[in-house]
Design an enzyme around this catalytic site. Structure first.
Site, mmCIF file in Angstrom:
data_model
loop_
_atom_site.group_PDB
_atom_site.id
_atom_site.type_symbol
_atom_site.label_atom_id
_atom_site.label_comp_id
_atom_site.label_asym_id
_atom_site.label_seq_id
_atom_site.Cartn_x
_atom_site.Cartn_y
_atom_site.Cartn_z
ATOM 1 C CG ASP A 196 32.751 41.295 33.580
ATOM 2 O OD1 ASP A 196 31.552 41.362 33.258
ATOM 3 O OD2 ASP A 196 33.144 40.907 34.709
ATOM 4 C CG HIS A 197 30.826 44.759 35.259
ATOM 5 N ND1 HIS A 197 29.519 45.092 35.526
ATOM 6 C CD2 HIS A 197 30.983 43.494 35.698
ATOM 7 C CE1 HIS A 197 28.925 44.069 36.134
ATOM 8 N NE2 HIS A 197 29.782 43.084 36.234
HETATM 9 P P1 13P Z 1 31.459 36.648 41.250
HETATM 10 O O1 13P Z 1 32.739 37.298 41.613
HETATM 11 O O2 13P Z 1 30.445 36.738 42.325
HETATM 12 O O3 13P Z 1 31.639 35.262 40.726
HETATM 13 O O4 13P Z 1 30.825 37.500 40.033
HETATM 14 C C1 13P Z 1 31.531 37.583 38.844
HETATM 15 C C2 13P Z 1 30.843 38.504 37.898
HETATM 16 O O5 13P Z 1 29.631 38.586 37.837
HETATM 17 C C3 13P Z 1 31.695 39.307 37.000
HETATM 18 O O6 13P Z 1 30.970 40.138 36.175
#
Ligand code: 13P
Length: 282
Positions: A82-83
């Site tokens: 993620d990211h």
């Molecule tokens: P939240 O922490 O707001 O659920 O977002 C999670 C997210 O988008 C991780 O990429």
């Protein structure tokens, strides 16, 4: 052997109009709980580690555990970065066998975001992993602010087609009014913009900042092309509430924290799977 790519999960979600939850799994308890919840719900799921969370559990340690847990799961699980912000983290995730990586070039200039996303797509094609990219910028952190949620950062509808056709990414994260972290005011999603993006691109659309949204928000987003929804903060809230209860009981037995946090994560995950309509699909 239930390790699958994001692309495979998205195909069924798009065809049958539901969304698959992506759950940030920062430690072993979270990995086990998400997978157990997915098995109990007969739901596909995406377990993910964000590059910003790597300092707590390095990718080189948590990555192989995630891949092994997904392989042994009874339901389909994608393992996702993620990211991803750096070439090093993205390459490491691909080498570890992650079946999906997100490249987050959302704070770069448009052309730089395209160039970097193209590069990541090229790397990912060598391992067969899927690539999620972000156009526009979903702001926030653990305390999202109104400024970061300004419309100036929303995904540009006209650019969306150009972006996905030039980069070759497999899924597109959009900014339509969500933020990461806790909402300070009632979130108002720009569903009209989502509908217009969906009309322009065939790709599955990703919603970041899924914690704190209402059932109607999810329903509207899924109806207009969202096939992956990211959840982190709601699990943190659930876990912290349970940790406080254990601490308040005066216990010094850490295993009680493990048991309580696993139960908290499973509860949040199962609830989201029901809301996303991913339960009963596998
Ligand atoms: P939240 O922490 O707001 O659920 O977002 C999670 C997210 O988008 C991780 O990429």
């Amino acid at each position: 052997m239930a390790l699958v790519t994001l692309k495979e999960l998205m195909k069924d979600a798009q065809r049958n109009h539901y969304a698959v939850g992506m759950f940030n799994t920062l430690n072993l308890e979270m990995i086990k709980s998400v997978i157990r919840a997915a098995e109990e719900q007969h739901s596909p799921a995406i377990i993910a580690v964000a590059e910003v969370h790597a300092p707590f559990n390095p990718l080189s340690l948590i990555g192989p555990i995630m891949v092994k847990a997904a392989r042994e799961a009874k339901v389909q699980i994608a393992v996702h970065l993620d990211h991803g912000l750096s070439a090093a983290a993205i390459k490491e995730a691909l080498e570890l066998g992650f079946t999906s990586v997100m490249y987050d070039g959302s704070t770069l200039d448009y052309e730089d975001n395209i160039a970097w996303t193209q590069q990541v797509v090229e790397w990912a094609r060598t391992t067969g992993a899927s690539v999620e990219a972000e156009l526009g910028h979903v702001g926030g952190g653990e305390a999202g602010t109104a400024e970061e949620n300004h419309e100036a950062f929303y995904t540009d509808v006209e650019q969306s087609y150009d972006f996905v056709s030039r980069t070759g990414c497999d899924a597109l994260a959009v900014a339509i009014g969500t933020v990461h972290g806790v909402y300070r005011s009632e979130p108002r999603l720009d569903i009209g913009r989502l509908r217009d993006i969906h009309a322009k691109i065939q790709l599955p659309i990703v919603l970041h900042g899924g914690s704190g949204l209402k059932e109607t928000d999810f329903r509207n987003c899924i109806e207009h092309g969202v096939s992956k929804i990211n959840i982190c903060t709601d699990m943190f809230i659930g876990m912290m509430n349970e940790i406080r209860k254990v601490a308040d009981s005066g216990s010094i037995n850490y295993t009680e924290v493990i048991t309580a946090t696993e139960a908290a994560v499973a509860e949040v995950v199962k609830q989201k799977m029901t809301l996303f309509g991913s339960n009963g699909r596998v």
